[in-house]
Structures are given as C-alpha cells and as structure tokens.
Design an enzyme around this catalytic site. Structure first.
Site, PDB file in Angstrom:
ATOM      1  CE  LYS A  14     -25.637 -12.084  82.071  1.00 14.22           C
ATOM      2  NZ  LYS A  14     -24.479 -11.523  82.670  1.00 14.22           N
ATOM      3  CE  LYS A  49     -21.482 -12.989  76.749  1.00 14.11           C
ATOM      4  NZ  LYS A  49     -20.487 -12.245  77.467  1.00 14.11           N
ATOM      5  CE  LYS A  66     -16.349 -10.983  83.900  1.00 12.21           C
ATOM      6  NZ  LYS A  66     -17.615 -10.259  83.827  1.00 12.21           N
TER       7      LYS A  66
HETATM    8  P1  ATP Z   1     -21.004 -12.535  82.682  1.00  9.52           P
HETATM    9  O1  ATP Z   1     -20.674 -13.970  82.465  1.00  9.52           O
HETATM   10  O2  ATP Z   1     -21.095 -12.161  84.128  1.00  9.52           O
HETATM   11  O3  ATP Z   1     -22.176 -12.066  81.889  1.00  9.52           O
HETATM   12  P2  ATP Z   1     -19.065 -11.710  80.751  1.00  9.52           P
HETATM   13  O4  ATP Z   1     -17.982 -12.723  80.689  1.00  9.52           O
HETATM   14  O5  ATP Z   1     -20.046 -11.684  79.663  1.00  9.52           O
HETATM   15  O6  ATP Z   1     -19.748 -11.737  82.168  1.00  9.52           O
HETATM   16  P3  ATP Z   1     -18.732  -8.812  80.952  1.00  9.52           P
HETATM   17  O7  ATP Z   1     -18.143  -8.225  82.168  1.00  9.52           O
HETATM   18  O8  ATP Z   1     -20.185  -8.730  80.795  1.00  9.52           O
HETATM   19  O9  ATP Z   1     -18.281 -10.329  80.814  1.00  9.52           O
HETATM   20  O10 ATP Z   1     -18.009  -8.192  79.681  1.00  9.52           O
HETATM   21  C1  ATP Z   1     -16.827  -7.433  79.700  1.00  9.52           C
HETATM   22  C2  ATP Z   1     -16.358  -7.183  78.273  1.00  9.52           C
HETATM   23  O11 ATP Z   1     -15.938  -8.398  77.660  1.00  9.52           O
HETATM   24  C3  ATP Z   1     -17.423  -6.610  77.342  1.00  9.52           C
HETATM   25  O12 ATP Z   1     -16.814  -5.667  76.487  1.00  9.52           O
HETATM   26  C4  ATP Z   1     -17.895  -7.789  76.564  1.00  9.52           C
HETATM   27  O13 ATP Z   1     -18.390  -7.434  75.283  1.00  9.52           O
HETATM   28  C5  ATP Z   1     -16.611  -8.594  76.424  1.00  9.52           C
HETATM   29  N1  ATP Z   1     -16.889 -10.014  76.301  1.00  9.52           N
HETATM   30  C6  ATP Z   1     -17.515 -10.797  77.218  1.00  9.52           C
HETATM   31  N2  ATP Z   1     -17.567 -12.071  76.797  1.00  9.52           N
HETATM   32  C7  ATP Z   1     -16.958 -12.085  75.572  1.00  9.52           C
HETATM   33  C8  ATP Z   1     -16.687 -13.117  74.630  1.00  9.52           C
HETATM   34  N3  ATP Z   1     -17.059 -14.364  74.849  1.00  9.52           N
HETATM   35  N4  ATP Z   1     -16.044 -12.793  73.480  1.00  9.52           N
HETATM   36  C9  ATP Z   1     -15.648 -11.523  73.247  1.00  9.52           C
HETATM   37  N5  ATP Z   1     -15.877 -10.496  74.107  1.00  9.52           N
HETATM   38  C10 ATP Z   1     -16.515 -10.763  75.260  1.00  9.52           C
END
Ligand code: ATP
Ligand code: LTN
Length: 334
Positions: free
Chosen positions: A115, A197, A200
């Site tokens: 980040k 990965k 969002k």
């Molecule tokens: P950001 O893009 O703001 O970092 P994010 O999409 O990574 O957000 P989080 O809110 O940080 O989402 O994660 C919420 C949950 O979803 C956590 O349990 C995280 O491990 C899971 N998660 C996030 N992205 C993935 C992914 N690509 N595959 C599987 N699990 C995920």
C-alpha cells in the site's frame, strides 16, 4: 464462549464495491460458518481511512458493504453486523495494543509495503499501525476463529503474537484466535494481471468482478480476461490467468481442479471463459436480488445498524474494561 458456541470475527473495508475475491475468499465462508458460531461481522470503516477516501463515497460504500453482508445470506438478527466506527472500543483497544507492538513487526507487513508503494504520496501512520487496529477488532470479542482470504494471514499471525505477549504479562485476558482460510478461492487474482490480487480499489474496471455487477458486464469482463498463448486448460504456475479462472470455477461450483481440467479437456479458452462467467453470474444472482430488496427498506437496515452497534459495544466494552484494569488505568468512579 456464548451459548456454548465459539466466536467468529471478520471484517471488510468500505473502500469500494465488494469483489468476487472478497466473496470467494471470505464472505461465502462467513455464511457457511454462521449457524455454528456466535458471529461478529464488521464493516471496517476505520481501516478504510488509511487510504484517502471521499466522505460521501465512504458513507455510501460502508452502507453497501453492510447490505451485501445481509444479502449474501447473513441473518442480522443472529450475526452482529455493524460499523467499526460505531463502537469506540476498537480505537481505544487499538491504542493500548499499539504499546505492545514493535516497529520491527509492523515494518515487515507486506500489505504495508504494497500500500505504501501504491500510495506513495500518503504513507500515513495509520497505514503503518493498521494491523494493530485489526488485532484490537479480533481480540475485543474474544474471537476463536477469523475467516479471511490468504492475504490476511500475516496480519492474523501478528494479532496472535500480540495476544500471546499481552497474556504472558497480564494473565489470560485474550482468547488466541485461529485463522480460517479457504482451500478454493483464498486468493482470486486480477482478470487483467493474474499476478496481482483482485482488489476492490483497482482502477481498471475490467480487472475486477464486483458482487453487484450486471450479468452482461460479468460475461464481458471474463471474455476479456488475460490468459496466455499456450492454448491448453491446465492448472500450472506457468499459466496464472488460466489457473485463476480454474480457481474461480472450482470455488463457484464445488468441483475439484482435476474434474474441471477434465471437463474442459480439448476445449478452447473462449468456451472456458464463457463457462466461468456463467457460473459466476448464477452464483451472484440471488445476492443481487436480495440486495435490491434491502436497498428499498431503509428503516429495516437502519434498525439493524443501531441495534447491532449496541450489542457489539456491550461485549467489546467488557473486554476493554478488563484490559484497562489489568494495565493499571485508574478506576472509574460511579
Ligand atoms: P482494498 O482493495 O481496499 O485493499 P480488498 O479488496 O483487498 O480491498 P479487504 O476489505 O481488504 O478487500 O478484504 C476483505 C476480505 O476479503 C479479507 O478477508 C480478504 O482476505 C479477502 N480478500 C480480498 N481480496 C481477495 C482476493 N483477491 N481473493 C480472496 N480473498 C480476498
Ligand atoms: N485487514 C482486513 C480487514 C479487517 C479484518 C479485521 C479482517 C480489519 N479488521 C479483523 C478480519 C478480522 C482486510 O481484509 N484487509
């Protein structure tokens, strides 16, 4: 332990629209586990501000995330679904635990490194201490189990280390939590760069499937998914795009990797992408339908928000008071 049931805690950031990664990596397991545990499912809006957010968008996203939890099948009368910022104990315990966490530990966190690289103009102290607040979230509810995607494994281990350190000094204050990481869907990758990965907050719309995406958009994004020139559907590190599509297919259908590879033996990438798109559309359709209903019922959602914040505060404050007493804060005069 409450009613003989163990406790689950997990959360998602209100940083945008939830993705298929959030769903397959975490949310679907939250639903599967909900009947057997006493559950706290939080919208972590305090974590979200470690990256600059537009205030209106943050408020809207937080409500959307909360409604998606319910639409995905969590019963808000049974699971405590609430906003982190409505329970001040999170920030209070976060401060205390920060005094039991080392700079060296925090500087090893890969999410902080990722980040910081992505937001080089805003490497704030909150981004650095993010895992401490996450530890507070989990430890406040004496959680036994934390269902998350594999990217959160390192943060979970730190939460355990902090809890063990604290208990070693003050006695058995915190339950030591375990992670729960799914076999299929633990790490869904970007459709445009399968070495990254799915996230969002990705700016490339084609990279991410959102839970609320329309069927046509879902199919279009899968059709455009980046693959390779090998032309064979097989599960190998050398074909990360195809491997990711196989992961999505298995997570959505419950089929194994071997069954999937056999099913598409000799077929082209175009057919396979279409099939993956269709199973995703089918998986998300009931959630989207329930979401549309909920979005019309403002009074009901408001009542959930209010009641559950009170319920969470009650339990969280019990742990917080215990911690405050242990470390020697002056007693409150009643
Ligand atoms: P950001 O893009 O703001 O970092 P994010 O999409 O990574 O957000 P989080 O809110 O940080 O989402 O994660 C919420 C949950 O979803 C956590 O349990 C995280 O491990 C899971 N998660 C996030 N992205 C993935 C992914 N690509 N595959 C599987 N699990 C995920
Ligand atoms: N850091 C998590 C979100 C999160 C969380 C938690 C997950 C905040 N607090 C407590 C599980 C338990 C993430 O997904 N990025």
């Amino acid at each position: 332990m409450l009613d003989g049931k163990k406790t689950i805690f997990s959360g998602m950031q209100a940083t945008g629209n939830l993705t298929l990664g959030n769903y397959l990596g975490a949310l679907t397991n939250w639903v599967d586990l909900a009947d057997d545990y006493n559950c706290y499912y939080c919208v972590v809006d305090e974590h979200a501000i470690t990256v600059r957010q537009d205030p209106t968008a943050l408020r809207q996203n937080a409500r959307k995330v909360l409604m998606i939890y319910i639409a995905a099948g969590l019963d808000p009368e049974k699971c405590c679904i609430y906003y982190q910022s409505h329970v001040s104990a999170h920030a209070e315990l976060g401060w205390i635990l920060g005094c039991y966490t080392y700079m060296g530990e925090l500087s090893r966190m890969t999410q902080f490194k990722d980040k910081s690289a992505k937001h080089a103009d805003n490497i704030n102290a909150g981004l650095f201490t993010y895992p401490v607040l996450m530890a507070a979230d989990i430890l406040l509810y004496q959680s036994d189990l934390v269902p998350v995607g594999s990217d959160q494994k390192q943060h979970l281990e730190l939460a355990r280390d902090i809890a063990i350190r604290f208990n070693n000094i003050y006695g058995d204050v915190f339950t030591i939590p375990e992670g729960y990481i799914p076999k299929a869907g633990a790490r869904i990758m970007s459709l445009q760069d399968p070495t990254k990965k799915m996230s969002k907050s990705d700016e490339n719309e084609n990279a991410t499937i959102h839970i609320l995406d329309k069927p046509d958009d879902i199919i279009r994004k899968f059709k455009r998914a980046v693959t390779d020139s090998v032309g064979i559907i097989q599960y190998t590190d050398d074909q990360p795009g195809i491997r990711n599509l196989i992961d999505i297919y298995t997570a959505c259908t419950g089929k194994t990797v071997d069954e999937t590879v056999r099913e598409f033996d000799g077929k082209g990438y175009g057919d396979f992408k279409m099939a993956v798109g269709e199973v995703v559309v089918d998986k998300l359709a009931p959630i989207q339908a329930r979401y549309d209903e909920l979005a019309k019922d403002k009074a009901y959602v408001d009542s959930i928000i209010k009641n559950n914040a009170e319920k969470a505060s009650y339990f969280a404050n019990k742990t917080l008071r215990k911690v405050q007493k242990k470390i020697g804060y002056p007693e409150r005069i009643r």
